[in-house]
Enzyme design. Structure first.
Site, short mmCIF file in Angstrom:
data_model
loop_
_atom_site.label_atom_id
_atom_site.label_comp_id
_atom_site.label_asym_id
_atom_site.label_seq_id
_atom_site.Cartn_x
_atom_site.Cartn_y
_atom_site.Cartn_z
N GLU A 63 -4.73 -11.12 20.55
CA GLU A 63 -5.45 -12.02 20.51
C GLU A 63 -5.69 -12.27 19.02
O GLU A 63 -5.71 -11.06 18.45
CB GLU A 63 -6.74 -11.58 19.99
CG GLU A 63 -7.52 -12.74 20.32
CD GLU A 63 -8.07 -14.52 20.58
OE1 GLU A 63 -7.88 -14.42 21.65
OE2 GLU A 63 -8.13 -14.99 19.32
N ASP A 111 -3.27 -16.79 29.01
CA ASP A 111 -4.48 -17.42 28.59
C ASP A 111 -3.96 -18.09 27.48
O ASP A 111 -5.07 -18.00 26.57
CB ASP A 111 -5.77 -17.17 29.41
CG ASP A 111 -6.72 -17.86 29.56
OD1 ASP A 111 -6.15 -19.67 29.61
OD2 ASP A 111 -8.00 -17.53 29.73
N CYS A 147 -4.40 -24.69 30.40
CA CYS A 147 -5.58 -25.22 30.18
C CYS A 147 -4.36 -27.07 30.33
O CYS A 147 -5.54 -27.71 29.13
CB CYS A 147 -6.52 -24.92 29.02
SG CYS A 147 -5.51 -25.07 27.70
C1 LIG Z 1 -7.89 -20.39 25.97
S1 LIG Z 1 -8.27 -19.36 25.00
C2 LIG Z 1 -8.24 -17.72 26.27
C3 LIG Z 1 -9.45 -16.88 25.75
C4 LIG Z 1 -9.77 -15.64 26.39
N1 LIG Z 1 -8.66 -15.25 27.92
C5 LIG Z 1 -10.75 -16.13 27.55
O1 LIG Z 1 -11.00 -16.67 28.30
O2 LIG Z 1 -11.87 -16.09 27.25
C6 LIG Z 1 -7.42 -19.26 24.18
C7 LIG Z 1 -7.58 -17.86 23.05
O3 LIG Z 1 -5.98 -17.61 22.47
C8 LIG Z 1 -6.26 -17.12 20.82
N2 LIG Z 1 -4.95 -17.65 20.27
C9 LIG Z 1 -4.33 -19.20 20.01
N3 LIG Z 1 -3.02 -18.99 19.29
C10 LIG Z 1 -2.65 -17.16 19.47
C11 LIG Z 1 -1.45 -16.19 19.44
N4 LIG Z 1 -0.76 -17.19 19.23
N5 LIG Z 1 -1.56 -14.87 19.75
C12 LIG Z 1 -2.87 -14.29 20.29
N6 LIG Z 1 -4.30 -15.66 20.49
C13 LIG Z 1 -3.70 -16.29 20.32
C14 LIG Z 1 -7.54 -18.73 20.52
O4 LIG Z 1 -8.17 -17.63 19.41
C15 LIG Z 1 -8.64 -18.20 22.30
O5 LIG Z 1 -9.07 -16.98 22.19
#
Ligand SMILES: C[S@@+](CC[C@H](N)C(=O)[O-])C[C@H]1O[C@@H](n2cnc3c(N)ncnc32)[C@H](O)[C@@H]1O
Length: 456
Positions: A336, A384, A411
């Site tokens: 993350e 995700d 999403c």
């Molecule tokens: C749709 S959320 C899903 C979080 C978790 N799976 C949940 O259901 O609570 C997407 C997550 O990806 C993180 N994120 C965004 N860009 C990212 C990247 N390039 N690498 C890793 N994480 C990232 C965001 O901070 C967020 O926590």
């Protein structure tokens, strides 16, 4: 360049709505020229007035309905459409679920990918579901107000009932608003970059009922801060955390980088799937807890774990999916980008006595390449991502690690289709139905779970 549009601004005409766009706008064609119309549903014949004409498309508003759709809900509050809080409120809930199903099916069809899409899993009571609110604060007619912006503007429409939020959150916002008024704390004035309170964020645990209030301020200190904080937690017994977030920049980004606890804990707790999670102000946490449990259960079932597997959870947030998977796997790796979320994830692993998880702060695409270089051999990869979907390099690293399955929680169906096509080029095929889960009733947002399996 001169527009060749067959309509002019302000022109009135009768049209038939042929489709509903991904943004929930009605579509009408005039000589192949697309007009996008708010509050119009497929099959309806409407008199419209053109409001904007671009080179290849335009916008219009409904002046009168000549016929209405059987799927139309008439008892609606137009504020929720104007603010974009509930842009699909005028469409019956069964029709919303069908609309979300059809969006996914059509996008895959356009991409010539053969798939079956299961009916969208909906809610029994598709309102008042959000566990989080983020509302702007502005001065209107000399008084501090909370509400929501009119769509595509920064005009605040005062609101007390936000329709899709937990009503306890709505009540808390009104209470905080009244206290800000009482202490005469000025709202942020974005035109002159003056004032103090920009936004209020409230999160409430669905099971725990623990509440966090985040005051987003232009200044390092709020006037009458100690008294305000005292009064908030006196008035709202569920509040377990009051946080100050400082955002001094002229920006549309809501939160700044500085976060200070003013009262209680830096996190609140909530439960999901029988696990306990600490959630800090800046961490992502799914906004619809009831549907999230269905979504996660689906992802876990589709992963088909027996207890012997190595699993990667990319974009893991505070570790919700990772820890739910860890109960059924040998080892889970999570990645993350937000450091606070990974701090929460580590605390959450301890809270739930799960020791077979390893969390990294990194870009998922970089960490996936790192794991591949380190020789990690996942049986299952869960992704995700945010709306922009997966980086091509992540898909390539993932495919090189040759997991048996990839479980894709999406999403945004457009980026899902693009990413599935890339996985297919690298030797994966869709396994079983795509399952849409309605995480965001009354809005056009579409969440789904897709499983890809390796062709052997
Ligand atoms: C749709 S959320 C899903 C979080 C978790 N799976 C949940 O259901 O609570 C997407 C997550 O990806 C993180 N994120 C965004 N860009 C990212 C990247 N390039 N690498 C890793 N994480 C990232 C965001 O901070 C967020 O926590």
């Amino acid at each position: 360049m001169k527009s060749t549009a067959p309509v002019k601004k302000n022109q009135q005409l009768d049209v038939t709505i042929t489709d509903l766009t991904y943004q929930g706008l009605g579509l009408a064609k005039v000589d192949d020229f697309s007009l996008f119309i708010e509050n119009a549903l497929p099959g309806e014949v409407v008199t419209i007035q053109v409001t904007k004409v671009q080179k290849h498309y335009g916008f219009a508003r409904v002046v009168a309905f000549k016929t209405t759709s059987p799927d139309r809900v008439t008892d609606v509050d137009k504020t929720y459409r104007q603010t974009g809080i509930a842009p699909l409120q005028h469409l019956s809930y069964p029709a919303q679920l069908a609309f979300k199903h059809d969006q996914i099916a059509e996008l895959f069809k356009k991409a010539h990918i053969d798939v079956a899409v299961a009916p969208t899993l909906g809610m029994d009571h598709p309102t008042q579901y959000r566990n989080k609110a983020q509302v702007p604060v502005r001065q209107l007619k000399g008084q501090l107000e909370t509400g929501f912006y009119r769509q595509h503007s920064h005009d605040l429409i005062p609101l007390e009932d936000f329709y899709i939020q937990d009503p306890e959150i709505d009540k808390a916002i009104v209470k905080v608003r009244d206290l800000l008024r009482q202490f005469q704390i000025p709202a942020y004035d974005e035109i002159n970059d003056k004032g103090v309170i920009r936004n209020i964020m409230v999160r409430r645990g669905y099971y725990s009922h623990e509440m966090m209030i985040v005051l987003i301020s232009r200044q390092q200190k709020i006037p009458s801060q100690a008294q305000l904080v005292e009064q908030i937690h006196q008035a709202l017994p569920e509040v377990k955390s009051i946080v100050l977030n400082v955002n001094a920049k002229r920006t549309n980004v809501i939160m700044g980088n500085v976060t200070r606890v003013l009262y209680g804990k830096p996190t609140i707790e909530d439960q999901l799937m029988g696990l306990t999670f600490a959630i800090s102000a800046r961490s992502f946490y799914q906004v619809n807890p009831q549907q999230t449990e269905k979504l996660y259960q689906m992802a876990i079932d589709k992963a088909g774990l027996t207890g012997n597997e190595t699993v990667i959870d990319a974009y893991c947030g505070i570790g919700t999916i990772s820890l739910a998977l860890a109960k059924h796997a040998k080892q889970v790796y999570g990645v993350e980008i937000v450091p606070e979320a990974i701090e929460d994830a580590k605390v959450n692993a301890q809270k739930n006595h799960l020791t077979n998880v390893d969390f990294a702060v990194n870009k998922a695409e970089d960490q996936m390449a790192q794991w591949q270089a380190d020789g990690v051999k996942p049986d299952v990869i869960v992704v995700d991502p945010p709306r922009k979907g997966l980086a091509p390099s992540l898909i390539e690293s993932a495919a090189k690690m040759a997991p048996r399955k990839v479980v894709y929680v999406s999403c945004n169906p457009s980026t899902l289709v693009r990413d599935v096509a890339h996985f297919e080029e690298l030797g994966y095929v869709i396994d079983g139905d795509i399952q849409p889960v309605d995480q965001f009733p009354q809005t056009p947002h579409v969440e789904s779970v897709t499983v890809l399996k390796r062709k052997d």
